[in-house]
Design a protein around this motif. Structure first.
Motif, PDB file in Angstrom:
ATOM      1  N   ARG A   1    -105.192 -92.210 -34.503  1.00 52.47           N
ATOM      2  CA  ARG A   1    -106.630 -92.010 -34.386  1.00 52.47           C
ATOM      3  C   ARG A   1    -106.983 -90.697 -33.668  1.00 52.47           C
ATOM      4  O   ARG A   1    -108.115 -90.486 -33.274  1.00 52.47           O
ATOM      5  CB  ARG A   1    -107.241 -93.171 -33.591  1.00 52.47           C
ATOM      6  N   THR A   2    -105.999 -89.818 -33.521  1.00 49.97           N
ATOM      7  CA  THR A   2    -106.225 -88.588 -32.760  1.00 49.97           C
ATOM      8  C   THR A   2    -106.429 -87.404 -33.697  1.00 49.97           C
ATOM      9  O   THR A   2    -105.532 -87.063 -34.471  1.00 49.97           O
ATOM     10  CB  THR A   2    -105.032 -88.300 -31.846  1.00 49.97           C
ATOM     11  N   PRO A   3    -107.580 -86.761 -33.646  1.00 49.63           N
ATOM     12  CA  PRO A   3    -107.818 -85.608 -34.521  1.00 49.63           C
ATOM     13  C   PRO A   3    -107.074 -84.378 -34.011  1.00 49.63           C
ATOM     14  O   PRO A   3    -107.021 -84.124 -32.814  1.00 49.63           O
ATOM     15  CB  PRO A   3    -109.328 -85.409 -34.432  1.00 49.63           C
ATOM     16  N   GLU A   4    -106.478 -83.642 -34.927  1.00 50.92           N
ATOM     17  CA  GLU A   4    -105.818 -82.387 -34.606  1.00 50.92           C
ATOM     18  C   GLU A   4    -106.117 -81.399 -35.723  1.00 50.92           C
ATOM     19  O   GLU A   4    -106.242 -81.787 -36.896  1.00 50.92           O
ATOM     20  CB  GLU A   4    -104.293 -82.554 -34.489  1.00 50.92           C
ATOM     21  N   VAL A   5    -106.240 -80.124 -35.381  1.00 48.72           N
ATOM     22  CA  VAL A   5    -106.421 -79.107 -36.408  1.00 48.72           C
ATOM     23  C   VAL A   5    -105.193 -79.097 -37.307  1.00 48.72           C
ATOM     24  O   VAL A   5    -104.061 -79.069 -36.817  1.00 48.72           O
ATOM     25  CB  VAL A   5    -106.641 -77.724 -35.770  1.00 48.72           C
ATOM     26  N   GLY A   6    -105.391 -79.128 -38.611  1.00 51.44           N
ATOM     27  CA  GLY A   6    -104.288 -79.143 -39.569  1.00 51.44           C
ATOM     28  C   GLY A   6    -103.888 -80.538 -40.003  1.00 51.44           C
ATOM     29  O   GLY A   6    -103.070 -80.686 -40.918  1.00 51.44           O
ATOM     30  N   ALA A   7    -104.461 -81.568 -39.351  1.00 46.82           N
ATOM     31  CA  ALA A   7    -104.166 -82.938 -39.772  1.00 46.82           C
ATOM     32  C   ALA A   7    -105.000 -83.295 -40.989  1.00 46.82           C
ATOM     33  O   ALA A   7    -105.929 -82.579 -41.371  1.00 46.82           O
ATOM     34  CB  ALA A   7    -104.438 -83.905 -38.621  1.00 46.82           C
ATOM     35  N   VAL A   8    -104.654 -84.441 -41.611  1.00 50.55           N
ATOM     36  CA  VAL A   8    -105.391 -84.951 -42.771  1.00 50.55           C
ATOM     37  C   VAL A   8    -106.332 -86.038 -42.284  1.00 50.55           C
ATOM     38  O   VAL A   8    -105.897 -87.036 -41.696  1.00 50.55           O
ATOM     39  CB  VAL A   8    -104.434 -85.505 -43.848  1.00 50.55           C
ATOM     40  N   ALA A   9    -107.643 -85.826 -42.499  1.00 55.42           N
ATOM     41  CA  ALA A   9    -108.618 -86.865 -42.191  1.00 55.42           C
ATOM     42  C   ALA A   9    -108.600 -87.867 -43.351  1.00 55.42           C
ATOM     43  O   ALA A   9    -108.837 -87.489 -44.502  1.00 55.42           O
ATOM     44  CB  ALA A   9    -110.010 -86.263 -41.997  1.00 55.42           C
ATOM     45  N   TRP A  10    -108.300 -89.132 -43.026  1.00 56.12           N
ATOM     46  CA  TRP A  10    -108.074 -90.144 -44.071  1.00 56.12           C
ATOM     47  C   TRP A  10    -109.143 -91.226 -44.001  1.00 56.12           C
ATOM     48  O   TRP A  10    -109.462 -91.744 -42.930  1.00 56.12           O
ATOM     49  CB  TRP A  10    -106.678 -90.742 -43.879  1.00 56.12           C
ATOM     50  N   PHE A  11    -109.708 -91.572 -45.199  1.00 59.08           N
ATOM     51  CA  PHE A  11    -110.733 -92.605 -45.296  1.00 59.08           C
ATOM     52  C   PHE A  11    -110.289 -93.667 -46.305  1.00 59.08           C
ATOM     53  O   PHE A  11    -109.761 -93.343 -47.379  1.00 59.08           O
ATOM     54  CB  PHE A  11    -112.060 -92.005 -45.783  1.00 59.08           C
ATOM     55  N   ARG A  12    -110.517 -94.918 -45.941  1.00 54.46           N
ATOM     56  CA  ARG A  12    -110.256 -96.014 -46.879  1.00 54.46           C
ATOM     57  C   ARG A  12    -111.303 -96.002 -47.982  1.00 54.46           C
ATOM     58  O   ARG A  12    -112.244 -95.202 -47.958  1.00 54.46           O
ATOM     59  CB  ARG A  12    -110.284 -97.355 -46.135  1.00 54.46           C
ATOM     60  N   ALA A  13    -111.168 -96.896 -48.922  1.00 50.34           N
ATOM     61  CA  ALA A  13    -112.104 -96.970 -50.038  1.00 50.34           C
ATOM     62  C   ALA A  13    -113.454 -97.506 -49.579  1.00 50.34           C
ATOM     63  O   ALA A  13    -113.565 -98.232 -48.590  1.00 50.34           O
ATOM     64  CB  ALA A  13    -111.542 -97.868 -51.143  1.00 50.34           C
ATOM     65  N   TYR A  14    -114.464 -97.062 -50.291  1.00 55.51           N
ATOM     66  CA  TYR A  14    -115.834 -97.566 -50.123  1.00 55.51           C
ATOM     67  C   TYR A  14    -116.388 -97.338 -48.714  1.00 55.51           C
ATOM     68  O   TYR A  14    -117.047 -98.207 -48.154  1.00 55.51           O
ATOM     69  CB  TYR A  14    -115.915 -99.058 -50.487  1.00 55.51           C
ATOM     70  N   ARG A  15    -116.132 -96.161 -48.167  1.00 57.47           N
ATOM     71  CA  ARG A  15    -116.795 -95.783 -46.903  1.00 57.47           C
ATOM     72  C   ARG A  15    -118.133 -95.149 -47.252  1.00 57.47           C
ATOM     73  O   ARG A  15    -118.191 -94.124 -47.931  1.00 57.47           O
ATOM     74  CB  ARG A  15    -115.944 -94.794 -46.104  1.00 57.47           C
ATOM     75  N   SER A  16    -119.205 -95.782 -46.840  1.00 56.98           N
ATOM     76  CA  SER A  16    -120.549 -95.371 -47.219  1.00 56.98           C
ATOM     77  C   SER A  16    -120.787 -93.892 -46.906  1.00 56.98           C
ATOM     78  O   SER A  16    -120.576 -93.452 -45.778  1.00 56.98           O
ATOM     79  CB  SER A  16    -121.588 -96.224 -46.484  1.00 56.98           C
ATOM     80  N   GLY A  17    -121.239 -93.158 -47.927  1.00 55.07           N
ATOM     81  CA  GLY A  17    -121.548 -91.750 -47.757  1.00 55.07           C
ATOM     82  C   GLY A  17    -120.342 -90.852 -47.688  1.00 55.07           C
ATOM     83  O   GLY A  17    -120.480 -89.636 -47.536  1.00 55.07           O
ATOM     84  N   VAL A  18    -119.105 -91.425 -47.803  1.00 56.23           N
ATOM     85  CA  VAL A  18    -117.901 -90.610 -47.683  1.00 56.23           C
ATOM     86  C   VAL A  18    -116.967 -90.810 -48.863  1.00 56.23           C
ATOM     87  O   VAL A  18    -116.575 -89.854 -49.532  1.00 56.23           O
ATOM     88  CB  VAL A  18    -117.172 -90.913 -46.357  1.00 56.23           C
ATOM     89  N   SER A  19    -116.567 -92.054 -49.121  1.00 52.59           N
ATOM     90  CA  SER A  19    -115.529 -92.295 -50.132  1.00 52.59           C
ATOM     91  C   SER A  19    -115.981 -93.342 -51.144  1.00 52.59           C
ATOM     92  O   SER A  19    -116.832 -94.189 -50.862  1.00 52.59           O
ATOM     93  CB  SER A  19    -114.243 -92.748 -49.446  1.00 52.59           C
ATOM     94  N   GLY A  20    -115.323 -93.239 -52.319  1.00 48.95           N
ATOM     95  CA  GLY A  20    -115.550 -94.238 -53.357  1.00 48.95           C
ATOM     96  C   GLY A  20    -114.405 -95.238 -53.404  1.00 48.95           C
ATOM     97  O   GLY A  20    -113.748 -95.500 -52.391  1.00 48.95           O
ATOM     98  N   SER A  21    -114.128 -95.720 -54.590  1.00 48.95           N
ATOM     99  CA  SER A  21    -113.129 -96.781 -54.728  1.00 48.95           C
ATOM    100  C   SER A  21    -111.711 -96.297 -54.480  1.00 48.95           C
ATOM    101  O   SER A  21    -110.815 -97.100 -54.224  1.00 48.95           O
ATOM    102  CB  SER A  21    -113.221 -97.376 -56.137  1.00 48.95           C
ATOM    103  N   ALA A  22    -111.470 -94.958 -54.521  1.00 51.82           N
ATOM    104  CA  ALA A  22    -110.121 -94.431 -54.329  1.00 51.82           C
ATOM    105  C   ALA A  22    -109.919 -93.841 -52.942  1.00 51.82           C
ATOM    106  O   ALA A  22    -108.877 -93.275 -52.657  1.00 51.82           O
ATOM    107  CB  ALA A  22    -109.820 -93.369 -55.389  1.00 51.82           C
ATOM    108  N   GLY A  23    -110.907 -93.972 -52.048  1.00 52.72           N
ATOM    109  CA  GLY A  23    -110.772 -93.406 -50.711  1.00 52.72           C
ATOM    110  C   GLY A  23    -111.033 -91.903 -50.713  1.00 52.72           C
ATOM    111  O   GLY A  23    -111.498 -91.335 -51.709  1.00 52.72           O
ATOM    112  N   HIS A  24    -110.695 -91.249 -49.604  1.00 52.67           N
ATOM    113  CA  HIS A  24    -110.977 -89.814 -49.497  1.00 52.67           C
ATOM    114  C   HIS A  24    -110.057 -89.209 -48.434  1.00 52.67           C
ATOM    115  O   HIS A  24    -109.696 -89.865 -47.452  1.00 52.67           O
ATOM    116  CB  HIS A  24    -112.440 -89.599 -49.090  1.00 52.67           C
ATOM    117  N   VAL A  25    -109.679 -87.933 -48.643  1.00 55.32           N
ATOM    118  CA  VAL A  25    -108.942 -87.178 -47.629  1.00 55.32           C
ATOM    119  C   VAL A  25    -109.576 -85.796 -47.494  1.00 55.32           C
ATOM    120  O   VAL A  25    -110.176 -85.282 -48.442  1.00 55.32           O
ATOM    121  CB  VAL A  25    -107.442 -87.034 -47.973  1.00 55.32           C
TER     122      VAL A  25
END
Length: 560
Positions: free
Chosen positions: A126-150
Motif C-alpha cells: 500500500r506504499t506509493p513510490e515513484v516508478g511503481a504501478v498503481a493497481w486498481f481492481r475491477a469496477y472502481r467507480s470513476g477509475v476502472s471497468g470490468s478489467a481493472g486499471h493500472v
C-alpha cells in the motif's frame, strides 16, 4: 485494461480491435467507463469527468510539460504481450521495459489489469513510490471497468496523494491526480523495478568570496536533476560541521585561520531519496582586517594644555588597544594614555595620536589622527573681560575698562574701530575715545590686545552697546491765542543733515503728537483755558538723534 492471450499472437488490425473492444468489454474489461466510438468522444468524456485530470492527449500533455516517455512513437509495439496502442496495460508494461525489465511478462496467466496485483502479491503493498504501478481492481467507480486499471506513478505528493501517467483502452493518454480524499486511491502498488529515485547533482555547490576572518562567504546550492524542492546547507570547517551554520552565508571566525571551509548541501524532493554533496574546499582562511576610523584629537595645542584622543573605532571589537603619541613623527616616550600634557619641549611640534588594535585571527590595526597645528606658547589669559563705559553720543567720551588678566604684567593696547574699520588719527594706546559728529550712525568698538613676552597675544573685541547718536538742539516758540496755543519746533543735530523724528507737545495734561520733518514742526493745541501755561516739548529720539526735552511759557488768551 486488457492484455493479449498468454500465447504469442500478432496484433489484430484496427477493425478487429474495434470489434473486440465492444464484444469483449465484459470479458476483458476497460480501464475507464469511456465510450469506444472514437478519440473525440473519449477526449470529451475525459475533459468533463473531473478536475483531477491534468492533461489529455500525447501532444497536449507534452505542451503542458507532462511527457509520455516516447510512448506516442512506440505504442504500436506490444509489451509483455499486451494489446498495443491506447491500452493501460501496454503503456505501463512499456514503462517497466523502459526501466530495464525484459519484454517478457513476469508472471503467467491473464495480463488484464485486475490481475496485476493478485498475480504479483509479493511485490504489491500500500506504499506509493515513484516508478511503481498503481493497481486498481475491477469496477472502481470513476477509475476502472470490468478489467481493472493500472497506471504509472510519476510523483508522490503525499502519503495520500499521487500523480500518475496512464493510457486507457478505447480512450486517450493523460496525467491524473489520485487521492484518498477523492476516493480514487489505488488498491495497491506493484513494485517491479521501482526504488525511490535519487536526485542527481549536475554542478557542485559553489562557495563565493575569499576565505577571510570577518568576511562573509556566499553560496549557491548547485544544480540538480530533476529540479529540487528544497536544500539544506551545512558549513564545514576542516570537514566538521559548524553548529548553527546552516544559512547561505558563513563568516569565518578567528579560530578558523589556516583551515579550509566547505559547504555540504542536502537536496530534497518529494518521491526522491535525499542527496548530499560537498563543495570544493576554499583556500586556507586568512587573517581578517579590522575596519577602522581614526582617533580624533581635541584640545588646544598650547604649552600647558592637555590634548585628549578618542580611541576611534575598530570592527570587530579588538581584544586590546594601545595609545601612543607622536611629535613631528617621533614617539613621545611614556605617553601611552588617551591624554597628553603639552610640555615646553613640544613647542612648535605637530602632534598626532595613534591607536593600535589587536585581536585573535586579525592583522594588527594601526590608526593615526590628523596632526594638530604646531604647539604654541601659552596665551595671556583673560580673567575678567574688558568693557566700554560711556554713552555713544556726540560730545561724550567712551572709556575702556581692560578687566583683569594673567599674567597681570601684560601690556594693554587699544585699537578703536568704526563699523569694523580702524579709526585713523587715534592714538594706539588710548583707553578713551571722544565721540564725534562723523561717528553718528556708526557702531564703535575697540580691540583690547594683551601682550607679554613669552606668551601669545590675546585680543578681545569689545563692542559699544548701540550706534552713535547726535546730541540735538531744540528751539521751541509758543504763541498764545484765544483758548489755544501755537507751538513751533526747530530741531538741529550735528552730523545729521535732515533731522526727523517724533515729538510730543504737552500743555496742562493735553498731549499732541507731532512729526518733525526737515528739522521743523508746527502744532496748534486747543481748546485751552485762558491763563499762563507751560509748554513741554519732548523729542523722542531716533536712530541718529538722542532724545531732548524743552519747556517754555505761553499765555492763553480768553475767548472773544
Amino acid at each position: 485494461m486488457t492484455s493479449a492471450p498468454s500465447t504469442s499472437r500478432t496484433r489484430p488490425d484496427a477493425l478487429l480491435r474495434l470489434l473486440v473492444a465492444g464484444a469483449l468489454a465484459l470479458a476483458l474489461g476497460a480501464s475507464t467507463l469511456l465510450p469506444v466510438a472514437g478519440t473525440a468522444a473519449a477526449k470529451e468524456a475525459v475533459t468533463s469527468s473531473s478536475s483531477s485530470y491534468l492533461c489529455t492527449g500525447y501532444d497536449a500533455c507534452a505542451r503542458a510539460g507532462y511527457g509520455h516517455a516516447g510512448y506516442k512513437e512506440r505504442g504500436g509495439t506490444m509489451y509483455w504481450n499486451m494489446y498495443s496502442g491506447h491500452n493501460c496495460t501496454n503503456y505501463v508494461a512499456y514503462r517497466m521495459v523502459q526501466a530495464g525489465m525484459p519484454n517478457v511478462r513476469p508472471w503467467s496467466g491473464s495480463g488484464n489489469a485486475m490481475f496485476w496485483g493478485t498475480s504479483n502479491a509479493s511485490k504489491t503493498d500500500r506504499t506509493p513510490e515513484v516508478g511503481a504501478v498503481a493497481w486498481f481492481r475491477a469496477y472502481r467507480s470513476g477509475v476502472s471497468g470490468s478489467a481493472g486499471h493500472v497506471a504509472y506513478v510519476e510523483r508522490v505528493v503525499s502519503p495520500t496523494e499521487i500523480i500518475v501517467s496512464e493510457d486507457s483502452w478505447g480512450g486517450d493518454f493523460h496525467w491524473r491526480r489520485y487521492s484518498v480524499a477523492a476516493g480514487t486511491w489505488p488498491d495497491g502498488f506493484v513494485h517491479f523495478v521501482d526504488s525511490t529515485p535519487e536526485l542527481a547533482n549536475k554542478t557542485l555547490p559553489r562557495v563565493g568570496g575569499t576565505a577571510t576572518v570577518g568576511r562573509a562567504l556566499t553560496s549557491d546550492r548547485g544544480s540538480w536533476t530533476p529540479r529540487v524542492e528544497g536544500a539544506e546547507r551545512q558549513w564545514l570547517v576542516e570537514g566538521r560541521a559548524v553548529e548553527g551554520a546552516t544559512g547561505n552565508r558563513f563568516t569565518p571566525r578567528p579560530r578558523d585561520v589556516g583551515k579550509t571551509i566547505t559547504l555540504q548541501v542536502t537536496a530534497r524532493k518529494a518521491g526522491y531519496e535525499a542527496a548530499t554533496v560537498v563543495s570544493q574546499r576554499t583556500a586556507a582562511v586568512r587573517r581578517g582586517r579590522f575596519t577602522t576610523t581614526p582617533p580624533v584629537v581635541t584640545g588646544t595645542p598650547e604649552v600647558g594644555q592637555v590634548l585628549t584622543s578618542t580611541p576611534g573605532t575598530m570592527t570587530p571589537e579588538p581584544g586590546s588597544t594601545r595609545f601612543s603619541w607622536f611629535a613631528d613623527g617621533e614617539l613621545v616616550e611614556g605617553a601611552t594614555g588617551a591624554r597628553l600634557v603639552l610640555t615646553e619641549d613640544l613647542e612648535g611640534a605637530r602632534v598626532v595620536a595613534g591607536v593600535d588594535g589587536f585581536g585573535r585571527g586579525h592583522v594588527p590595526a594601526r590608526t593615526r589622527s590628523v596632526a594638530t597645528a604646531p604647539v604654541t606658547a601659552p596665551s595671556v589669559e583673560v580673567v575678567e573681560p574688558a568693557r566700554v563705559e560711556g554713552t555713544p553720543q556726540v560730545g561724550e567720551e567712551l572709556a575702556v575698562d581692560p578687566g583683569s588678566f594673567a599674567p597681570a604684567q601684560a601690556e594693554v593696547r587699544y585699537r578703536w574701530l568704526r563699523d569694523g574699520a580702524r579709526i585713523k588719527g587715534v592714538r594706539g594706546a588710548a583707553a578713551t575715545y571722544p565721540v564725534r559728529a562723523r561717528d553718528v550712525g556708526a557702531w564703535l568698538s575697540v580691540e583690547v590686545e594683551l601682550v607679554r613676552a613669552g606668551y601669545r597675544p590675546t585680543t578681545q573685541l569689545v563692542e559699544v552697546e548701540r550706534a552713535v547718536r547726535a546730541t540735538p538742539s531744540l528751539e521751541v516758540v509758543a504763541t498764545g491765542r484765544a483758548r489755544e496755543a501755537v507751538v513751533t519746533l526747530a530741531l538741529s543735530a550735528p552730523g545729521v543733515e535732515v533731522p526727523t523724528g517724533q515729538a510730543l507737545v504737552t500743555i496742562r495734561g493735553r498731549e499732541v503728537p507731532v512729526t518733525v520733518e526737515a528739522g521743523v514742526a508746527r502744532v496748534v493745541v486747543a481748546p485751552l483755558k485762558a491763563g499762563e501755561r507751560v509748554v513741554r516739548v519732548d523729542f523722542l529720539g531716533s536712530d541718529l538723534i538722542a532724545p531732548v526735552s524743552v519747556e517754555v511759557p505761553v499765555t492763553v488768551l480768553p475767548a472773544g
